[in-house]
Design a protein around this motif. Structure first.
Motif, PDB file in Angstrom:
ATOM      1  N   ARG A 286      29.334  49.611 -21.291  1.00 52.27           N
ATOM      2  CA  ARG A 286      28.762  48.730 -20.269  1.00 52.27           C
ATOM      3  C   ARG A 286      27.503  49.318 -19.631  1.00 52.27           C
ATOM      4  O   ARG A 286      26.514  48.616 -19.424  1.00 52.27           O
ATOM      5  CB  ARG A 286      29.810  48.455 -19.185  1.00 52.27           C
ATOM      6  CG  ARG A 286      29.305  47.548 -18.078  1.00 52.27           C
ATOM      7  CD  ARG A 286      30.392  47.265 -17.055  1.00 52.27           C
ATOM      8  NE  ARG A 286      29.903  46.437 -15.955  1.00 52.27           N
ATOM      9  CZ  ARG A 286      30.598  46.137 -14.871  1.00 52.27           C
ATOM     10  NH1 ARG A 286      31.856  46.588 -14.748  1.00 52.27           N
ATOM     11  NH2 ARG A 286      30.073  45.389 -13.920  1.00 52.27           N
ATOM     12  N   PHE A 287      27.549  50.603 -19.306  1.00 55.36           N
ATOM     13  CA  PHE A 287      26.466  51.183 -18.523  1.00 55.36           C
ATOM     14  C   PHE A 287      25.496  52.048 -19.341  1.00 55.36           C
ATOM     15  O   PHE A 287      24.440  52.430 -18.835  1.00 55.36           O
ATOM     16  CB  PHE A 287      27.050  51.993 -17.359  1.00 55.36           C
ATOM     17  CG  PHE A 287      27.836  51.151 -16.400  1.00 55.36           C
ATOM     18  CD1 PHE A 287      27.204  50.224 -15.595  1.00 55.36           C
ATOM     19  CD2 PHE A 287      29.217  51.260 -16.319  1.00 55.36           C
ATOM     20  CE1 PHE A 287      27.919  49.426 -14.707  1.00 55.36           C
ATOM     21  CE2 PHE A 287      29.954  50.474 -15.444  1.00 55.36           C
ATOM     22  CZ  PHE A 287      29.299  49.552 -14.637  1.00 55.36           C
ATOM     23  N   ASP A 288      25.850  52.359 -20.572  1.00 60.40           N
ATOM     24  CA  ASP A 288      24.958  53.086 -21.473  1.00 60.40           C
ATOM     25  C   ASP A 288      25.014  52.406 -22.844  1.00 60.40           C
ATOM     26  O   ASP A 288      25.378  53.028 -23.844  1.00 60.40           O
ATOM     27  CB  ASP A 288      25.387  54.557 -21.567  1.00 60.40           C
ATOM     28  CG  ASP A 288      24.418  55.415 -22.366  1.00 60.40           C
ATOM     29  OD1 ASP A 288      23.203  55.137 -22.327  1.00 60.40           O
ATOM     30  OD2 ASP A 288      24.886  56.362 -23.034  1.00 60.40           O
ATOM     31  N   PRO A 289      24.679  51.106 -22.897  1.00 60.72           N
ATOM     32  CA  PRO A 289      24.960  50.316 -24.095  1.00 60.72           C
ATOM     33  C   PRO A 289      24.274  50.814 -25.362  1.00 60.72           C
ATOM     34  O   PRO A 289      24.822  50.679 -26.460  1.00 60.72           O
ATOM     35  CB  PRO A 289      24.482  48.909 -23.717  1.00 60.72           C
ATOM     36  CG  PRO A 289      23.503  49.119 -22.606  1.00 60.72           C
ATOM     37  CD  PRO A 289      24.005  50.303 -21.855  1.00 60.72           C
ATOM     38  N   ASP A 290      23.095  51.385 -25.248  1.00 61.95           N
ATOM     39  CA  ASP A 290      22.400  51.898 -26.425  1.00 61.95           C
ATOM     40  C   ASP A 290      22.728  53.363 -26.700  1.00 61.95           C
ATOM     41  O   ASP A 290      22.272  53.924 -27.703  1.00 61.95           O
ATOM     42  CB  ASP A 290      20.890  51.732 -26.261  1.00 61.95           C
ATOM     43  CG  ASP A 290      20.486  50.258 -26.173  1.00 61.95           C
ATOM     44  OD1 ASP A 290      21.103  49.434 -26.885  1.00 61.95           O
ATOM     45  OD2 ASP A 290      19.581  49.938 -25.383  1.00 61.95           O
ATOM     46  N   GLY A 291      23.479  53.976 -25.791  1.00 61.24           N
ATOM     47  CA  GLY A 291      23.873  55.369 -25.993  1.00 61.24           C
ATOM     48  C   GLY A 291      22.794  56.382 -25.678  1.00 61.24           C
ATOM     49  O   GLY A 291      22.912  57.554 -26.057  1.00 61.24           O
ATOM     50  N   ASP A 292      21.744  55.978 -24.951  1.00 61.82           N
ATOM     51  CA  ASP A 292      20.640  56.903 -24.690  1.00 61.82           C
ATOM     52  C   ASP A 292      21.087  58.119 -23.873  1.00 61.82           C
ATOM     53  O   ASP A 292      20.631  59.246 -24.114  1.00 61.82           O
ATOM     54  CB  ASP A 292      19.512  56.181 -23.957  1.00 61.82           C
ATOM     55  CG  ASP A 292      18.856  55.112 -24.812  1.00 61.82           C
ATOM     56  OD1 ASP A 292      18.979  55.196 -26.052  1.00 61.82           O
ATOM     57  OD2 ASP A 292      18.238  54.188 -24.251  1.00 61.82           O
ATOM     58  N   TYR A 293      21.959  57.888 -22.904  1.00 60.62           N
ATOM     59  CA  TYR A 293      22.444  58.997 -22.069  1.00 60.62           C
ATOM     60  C   TYR A 293      23.273  59.963 -22.911  1.00 60.62           C
ATOM     61  O   TYR A 293      23.092  61.188 -22.843  1.00 60.62           O
ATOM     62  CB  TYR A 293      23.264  58.420 -20.917  1.00 60.62           C
ATOM     63  CG  TYR A 293      23.874  59.438 -19.992  1.00 60.62           C
ATOM     64  CD1 TYR A 293      23.092  60.141 -19.085  1.00 60.62           C
ATOM     65  CD2 TYR A 293      25.252  59.680 -19.997  1.00 60.62           C
ATOM     66  CE1 TYR A 293      23.656  61.068 -18.217  1.00 60.62           C
ATOM     67  CE2 TYR A 293      25.821  60.598 -19.136  1.00 60.62           C
ATOM     68  CZ  TYR A 293      25.018  61.296 -18.241  1.00 60.62           C
ATOM     69  OH  TYR A 293      25.582  62.212 -17.386  1.00 60.62           O
ATOM     70  N   VAL A 294      24.169  59.432 -23.719  1.00 61.67           N
ATOM     71  CA  VAL A 294      25.000  60.284 -24.569  1.00 61.67           C
ATOM     72  C   VAL A 294      24.136  61.037 -25.574  1.00 61.67           C
ATOM     73  O   VAL A 294      24.339  62.239 -25.814  1.00 61.67           O
ATOM     74  CB  VAL A 294      26.077  59.447 -25.288  1.00 61.67           C
ATOM     75  CG1 VAL A 294      26.728  60.244 -26.416  1.00 61.67           C
ATOM     76  CG2 VAL A 294      27.142  58.995 -24.285  1.00 61.67           C
ATOM     77  N   ARG A 295      23.167  60.376 -26.164  1.00 64.74           N
ATOM     78  CA  ARG A 295      22.312  61.041 -27.157  1.00 64.74           C
ATOM     79  C   ARG A 295      21.544  62.210 -26.542  1.00 64.74           C
ATOM     80  O   ARG A 295      21.308  63.225 -27.199  1.00 64.74           O
ATOM     81  CB  ARG A 295      21.321  60.040 -27.764  1.00 64.74           C
ATOM     82  CG  ARG A 295      21.966  58.938 -28.583  1.00 64.74           C
ATOM     83  CD  ARG A 295      20.923  57.946 -29.121  1.00 64.74           C
ATOM     84  NE  ARG A 295      21.526  56.631 -29.270  1.00 64.74           N
ATOM     85  CZ  ARG A 295      22.323  56.288 -30.273  1.00 64.74           C
ATOM     86  NH1 ARG A 295      22.612  57.171 -31.211  1.00 64.74           N
ATOM     87  NH2 ARG A 295      22.830  55.071 -30.337  1.00 64.74           N
ATOM     88  N   ARG A 296      21.166  62.065 -25.270  1.00 67.72           N
ATOM     89  CA  ARG A 296      20.414  63.150 -24.640  1.00 67.72           C
ATOM     90  C   ARG A 296      21.282  64.390 -24.446  1.00 67.72           C
ATOM     91  O   ARG A 296      20.843  65.505 -24.718  1.00 67.72           O
ATOM     92  CB  ARG A 296      19.858  62.675 -23.290  1.00 67.72           C
ATOM     93  CG  ARG A 296      19.123  63.788 -22.558  1.00 67.72           C
ATOM     94  CD  ARG A 296      18.546  63.336 -21.230  1.00 67.72           C
ATOM     95  NE  ARG A 296      17.841  64.431 -20.581  1.00 67.72           N
ATOM     96  CZ  ARG A 296      17.332  64.366 -19.357  1.00 67.72           C
ATOM     97  NH1 ARG A 296      17.429  63.244 -18.662  1.00 67.72           N
ATOM     98  NH2 ARG A 296      16.713  65.418 -18.833  1.00 67.72           N
ATOM     99  N   TRP A 297      22.510  64.186 -23.967  1.00 70.93           N
ATOM    100  CA  TRP A 297      23.331  65.340 -23.593  1.00 70.93           C
ATOM    101  C   TRP A 297      24.326  65.754 -24.670  1.00 70.93           C
ATOM    102  O   TRP A 297      24.887  66.848 -24.597  1.00 70.93           O
ATOM    103  CB  TRP A 297      24.048  65.055 -22.270  1.00 70.93           C
ATOM    104  CG  TRP A 297      23.073  64.899 -21.143  1.00 70.93           C
ATOM    105  CD1 TRP A 297      22.721  63.752 -20.500  1.00 70.93           C
ATOM    106  CD2 TRP A 297      22.269  65.932 -20.559  1.00 70.93           C
ATOM    107  NE1 TRP A 297      21.764  63.995 -19.550  1.00 70.93           N
ATOM    108  CE2 TRP A 297      21.470  65.328 -19.563  1.00 70.93           C
ATOM    109  CE3 TRP A 297      22.163  67.309 -20.776  1.00 70.93           C
ATOM    110  CZ2 TRP A 297      20.569  66.058 -18.789  1.00 70.93           C
ATOM    111  CZ3 TRP A 297      21.258  68.034 -20.003  1.00 70.93           C
ATOM    112  CH2 TRP A 297      20.480  67.403 -19.018  1.00 70.93           C
ATOM    113  N   CYS A 298      24.545  64.909 -25.649  1.00 71.66           N
ATOM    114  CA  CYS A 298      25.392  65.252 -26.800  1.00 71.66           C
ATOM    115  C   CYS A 298      24.554  65.033 -28.064  1.00 71.66           C
ATOM    116  O   CYS A 298      24.786  64.083 -28.822  1.00 71.66           O
ATOM    117  CB  CYS A 298      26.649  64.386 -26.836  1.00 71.66           C
ATOM    118  SG  CYS A 298      27.714  64.542 -25.392  1.00 71.66           S
TER     119      CYS A 298
END
Length: 356
Positions: A286-298
């Motif tokens: 819902r809040f990181d639909p494209d995964g940009d936040y996860v891609r940055r830190w993981c």
């Protein structure tokens, strides 16, 4: 003689009381009373000069104190923050002139710069909430309606945290809801360490804990999801999470930290009901639909398609191979089954909910 002059807060904890002259335990009622009294503050000008120090004092240059770590693990914090009054004022002005206008729509998106990031500066007194409110008002924005209201309301949560810790000082270590003293918490050092290190196998949570370690800060939406996983799915005591935040957050504020953890754990004032358990996969989608936040830190998950970025364990083998992800090697599988642990948490709640 001791004279208290409000500066760190808009309202001192004893300024607002219920009709029965007691402390508030529900934010909405507290904030209604606060908003009715909220006015644009008149700021006291800075003094033109400070009195000299008494004669005869000796000192050392700050570098001689050896305060910085020998191994520069703090480099990420230095890149992320500009401590001091000048840095605080610059960040506040940049926020009021920019992200504030879309704060209500963007504050829950961890991949974008949608929040003020003023919490460390507020905690250390480098800027005060009165200054922030004054800046907003000077832009012609009403405090209780429109674009500024969602952010001013968040300042209200900080006020409420200080109200609570003043009236219920035991809550730094003990639950406000006494039933939770009998809650069957678990004791699992390995799971706690995996959570602390961002190795839970659940990308949104791991991204948040890694952001925390690198920068000393974690996005608030991710804080709630990470706290929910710890206290609900892992059923580890909220005090363990609060201690870790206290040790790692640059905005580690005793009042706000206590309120946040007890709210998520379901045992504090105005707490989320215990049966409200964040699903970190759905939160990510819902809040990181494209995964940009996860891609940055993981970054080990960076090549996964958005469909699987928040649950890599569900990706087919060929998708994992194309993304260069080997579960249990490059990235762990989840340390807990989200569905089964949710059922176990609700069963644990049943054992105490009828207590007085």
């Amino acid at each position: 003689r001791c004279e208290v002059v409000a500066g760190n807060l808009l309202f001192e904890p004893w300024d607002l009381a219920t009709e029965a002259n007691g402390p508030y335990r529900v934010f909405s009622a507290y904030w209604r009373r606060a908003v009715a009294r909220l006015a644009v503050p008149e700021l006291i000008p800075a003094p033109e000069a400070l009195p000299p120090l008494p004669p005869g004092l000796s000192g050392l240059p700050i570098d001689a104190l050896g305060l910085l770590p020998r191994s520069r693990w703090d480099a990420g914090l230095a890149r992320a923050w500009t401590p001091g009054e000048a840095g605080a004022l610059a960040r506040a002005r940049a926020f009021v002139d920019g992200p504030l206008a879309a704060y209500g729509q963007r504050r829950d998106l961890p991949a974008v710069s949608g929040t003020s990031r003023l919490s460390p500066h507020l905690h250390f007194g480098e800027i005060g909430p009165r200054q922030v409110v004054r800046l907003i008002a000077e832009r012609g924005l009403p405090l209780d309606d429109g674009l500024a209201e969602p952010y001013v309301r968040e300042l209200g949560w900080r006020e409420f945290a200080y109200h609570l810790i003043h009236h219920f000082p035991h809550t730094t270590d003990a639950p406000l809801d006494g039933r939770f003293t009998a809650f069957p918490w678990q004791d699992d050092a390995a799971q706690l360490a995996a959570w602390q290190q961002g190795r839970t196998g659940i990308p949104l949570i791991d991204a948040g804990l890694r952001e925390l370690w690198a920068t000393g800060w974690m996005h608030n939406r991710v804080r709630m999801a990470a706290a929910s996983l710890l206290t609900k799915n892992l059923r580890l005591p909220w005090q363990a999470g609060a201690r870790w935040f206290w040790d790692t957050l640059v905005d580690a504020d005793l009042a706000s930290n206590t309120l946040g953890w007890q709210w998520t754990a379901g045992c504090g004032a105005d707490a989320a009901p215990y049966f409200r358990i964040f699903n970190p996969v759905r939160q990510g989608e819902r809040f990181d639909p494209d995964g940009d936040y996860v891609r940055r830190w993981c970054p080990e998950l960076a090549r996964l398609p958005a469909r699987f970025i928040h649950q890599p364990w569900a990706a087919p083998a060929n998708v994992l191979a194309e993304a260069g992800v080997r579960l249990d090697s490059d990235y762990p599988r989840p340390i807990v089954d989200l569905a089964a642990s949710r059922r176990a948490a609700l069963a644990a709640w049943e054992t105490i909910k009828g207590r007085a």
